[in-house]
Design an enzyme around this catalytic site. Structure first.
Site, PDB file in Angstrom:
ATOM      1  N   TYR A 145     -12.404  -2.458  -3.984  1.00  0.00           N
ATOM      2  CA  TYR A 145     -12.947  -2.548  -2.622  1.00  0.00           C
ATOM      3  C   TYR A 145     -14.468  -2.449  -2.579  1.00  0.00           C
ATOM      4  O   TYR A 145     -15.027  -2.114  -1.532  1.00  0.00           O
ATOM      5  CB  TYR A 145     -12.314  -1.466  -1.749  1.00  0.00           C
ATOM      6  CG  TYR A 145     -10.903  -1.804  -1.295  1.00  0.00           C
ATOM      7  CD1 TYR A 145     -10.661  -2.902  -0.466  1.00  0.00           C
ATOM      8  CD2 TYR A 145      -9.818  -1.028  -1.676  1.00  0.00           C
ATOM      9  CE1 TYR A 145      -9.386  -3.219  -0.037  1.00  0.00           C
ATOM     10  CE2 TYR A 145      -8.522  -1.338  -1.241  1.00  0.00           C
ATOM     11  CZ  TYR A 145      -8.318  -2.437  -0.421  1.00  0.00           C
ATOM     12  OH  TYR A 145      -7.055  -2.749   0.015  1.00  0.00           O
ATOM     13  N   HIS A 198      -2.240  -5.721   1.442  1.00  0.00           N
ATOM     14  CA  HIS A 198      -3.502  -6.439   1.211  1.00  0.00           C
ATOM     15  C   HIS A 198      -3.156  -7.825   0.687  1.00  0.00           C
ATOM     16  O   HIS A 198      -2.228  -7.966  -0.102  1.00  0.00           O
ATOM     17  CB  HIS A 198      -4.361  -5.715   0.162  1.00  0.00           C
ATOM     18  CG  HIS A 198      -5.478  -6.591  -0.353  1.00  0.00           C
ATOM     19  ND1 HIS A 198      -6.673  -6.713   0.305  1.00  0.00           N
ATOM     20  CD2 HIS A 198      -5.540  -7.437  -1.413  1.00  0.00           C
ATOM     21  CE1 HIS A 198      -7.432  -7.590  -0.348  1.00  0.00           C
ATOM     22  NE2 HIS A 198      -6.768  -8.040  -1.390  1.00  0.00           N
ATOM     23  N   GLU A 225      -9.060 -11.020  -8.240  1.00  0.00           N
ATOM     24  CA  GLU A 225      -8.220  -9.835  -7.997  1.00  0.00           C
ATOM     25  C   GLU A 225      -7.007  -9.806  -8.932  1.00  0.00           C
ATOM     26  O   GLU A 225      -6.645  -8.740  -9.446  1.00  0.00           O
ATOM     27  CB  GLU A 225      -7.776  -9.817  -6.525  1.00  0.00           C
ATOM     28  CG  GLU A 225      -8.945  -9.561  -5.570  1.00  0.00           C
ATOM     29  CD  GLU A 225      -8.598  -9.644  -4.086  1.00  0.00           C
ATOM     30  OE1 GLU A 225      -9.504  -9.406  -3.263  1.00  0.00           O
ATOM     31  OE2 GLU A 225      -7.428  -9.939  -3.740  1.00  0.00           O
ATOM     32  N   LYS A 266       0.822  -1.220   0.000  1.00  0.00           N
ATOM     33  CA  LYS A 266       0.000   0.000   0.000  1.00  0.00           C
ATOM     34  C   LYS A 266       0.861   1.278   0.000  1.00  0.00           C
ATOM     35  O   LYS A 266       2.085   1.207   0.174  1.00  0.00           O
ATOM     36  CB  LYS A 266      -0.955  -0.056   1.199  1.00  0.00           C
ATOM     37  CG  LYS A 266      -1.940  -1.236   1.107  1.00  0.00           C
ATOM     38  CD  LYS A 266      -2.979  -1.203   2.214  1.00  0.00           C
ATOM     39  CE  LYS A 266      -3.941  -2.378   2.103  1.00  0.00           C
ATOM     40  NZ  LYS A 266      -5.041  -2.303   3.095  1.00  0.00           N
ATOM     41  N   ASN A 295      -2.480  -0.097   6.694  1.00  0.00           N
ATOM     42  CA  ASN A 295      -1.985  -1.366   7.237  1.00  0.00           C
ATOM     43  C   ASN A 295      -1.055  -2.125   6.288  1.00  0.00           C
ATOM     44  O   ASN A 295      -0.969  -3.339   6.329  1.00  0.00           O
ATOM     45  CB  ASN A 295      -3.138  -2.236   7.742  1.00  0.00           C
ATOM     46  CG  ASN A 295      -4.025  -2.725   6.627  1.00  0.00           C
ATOM     47  OD1 ASN A 295      -3.890  -2.280   5.487  1.00  0.00           O
ATOM     48  ND2 ASN A 295      -4.925  -3.641   6.926  1.00  0.00           N
TER      49      ASN A 295
HETATM   50  P1  CMP Z   1      -7.458  -4.919   3.205  1.00  0.00           P
HETATM   51  O1  CMP Z   1      -6.975  -6.300   3.465  1.00  0.00           O
HETATM   52  O2  CMP Z   1      -6.824  -4.160   2.113  1.00  0.00           O
HETATM   53  O3  CMP Z   1      -9.029  -4.991   2.938  1.00  0.00           O
HETATM   54  C1  CMP Z   1      -9.954  -4.039   3.379  1.00  0.00           C
HETATM   55  C2  CMP Z   1      -9.285  -2.899   4.073  1.00  0.00           C
HETATM   56  O4  CMP Z   1     -10.148  -2.039   4.770  1.00  0.00           O
HETATM   57  C3  CMP Z   1      -8.373  -3.447   5.130  1.00  0.00           C
HETATM   58  O5  CMP Z   1      -7.272  -4.066   4.544  1.00  0.00           O
HETATM   59  C4  CMP Z   1      -8.077  -2.194   5.957  1.00  0.00           C
HETATM   60  O6  CMP Z   1      -6.986  -1.467   5.453  1.00  0.00           O
HETATM   61  C5  CMP Z   1      -9.346  -1.398   5.742  1.00  0.00           C
HETATM   62  N1  CMP Z   1     -10.079  -1.309   6.984  1.00  0.00           N
HETATM   63  C6  CMP Z   1     -10.655  -2.308   7.665  1.00  0.00           C
HETATM   64  N2  CMP Z   1     -11.233  -1.833   8.778  1.00  0.00           N
HETATM   65  C7  CMP Z   1     -11.019  -0.493   8.795  1.00  0.00           C
HETATM   66  C8  CMP Z   1     -11.355   0.548   9.678  1.00  0.00           C
HETATM   67  N3  CMP Z   1     -12.059   0.319  10.792  1.00  0.00           N
HETATM   68  N4  CMP Z   1     -10.955   1.809   9.375  1.00  0.00           N
HETATM   69  C9  CMP Z   1     -10.255   2.047   8.230  1.00  0.00           C
HETATM   70  N5  CMP Z   1      -9.906   1.089   7.349  1.00  0.00           N
HETATM   71  C10 CMP Z   1     -10.274  -0.168   7.641  1.00  0.00           C
END
Ligand code: CMP
Length: 140
Positions: A51, A117, A128, A11, A114
């Site tokens: 998403y 993904h 994907e 990311k 985070n």
């Molecule tokens: P990812 O695995 O990319 O898939 C969905 C994403 O939504 C997840 O990682 C997080 O980065 C994001 N996400 C999930 N929960 C929250 C939250 N409470 N606030 C902001 N982003 C979130």
């Protein structure tokens, strides 16, 4: 055990901090092979589509904004049980809950930013991967 392919995104918080190599080292040390990789700027439309399962969630707008805020690295990873293996290597979605040695424990700042993904199922991995790669781009 079956050889699988999974889809990965490093990311914008990774590219902003020059951590592409450090994250890839964890991936490779775990025995996953990077069989396709490209650095891109995700468009608003691409991020929204990618998403779309989260479209009704309160964080959807923030998530799309973050994913388009800087370059990302899209990847295809290959290995034994690659889907589950990569989820183990990434650690919990919330880095505060991620196990020691996982990518998110080492590098992630927050649940939103985070770091990585990874596909949540083999079926979604196939869907994907097709959103970002042609078969000819994947060199196993
Ligand atoms: P990812 O695995 O990319 O898939 C969905 C994403 O939504 C997840 O990682 C997080 O980065 C994001 N996400 C999930 N929960 C929250 C939250 N409470 N606030 C902001 N982003 C979130």
């Amino acid at each position: 055990m079956a050889t699988e392919r999974t889809f990965s995104i490093l990311k914008p918080d990774v590219t902003a901090r020059n951590l592409t190599g450090a994250v890839n080292a964890v991936i490779e040390e775990a025995g996953l092979r990077i069989v396709a990789q490209r650095r891109i700027r995700m468009s608003d439309a691409q991020a929204k589509k990618f998403y779309e399962v989260h479209a009704e969630r309160p964080f959807y707008g923030e998530l799309v904004e973050f994913m388009t805020s800087g370059p990302v690295v899209v990847q295809v990873l290959e290995g034994e049980n690659a889907v589950a293996k990569y989820r183990e290597v990434m650690g919990a979605t919330n880095p505060a809950q991620a196990a020691d040695g996982t990518i998110r424990q080492k590098f992630a700042k927050s649940v939103g930013e985070n770091t990585v993904h990874g596909s949540d199922s083999l079926e979604n991995a196939g869907i994907e991967i097709k959103q970002f790669f042609d078969d000819k781009d994947i060199v196993g």
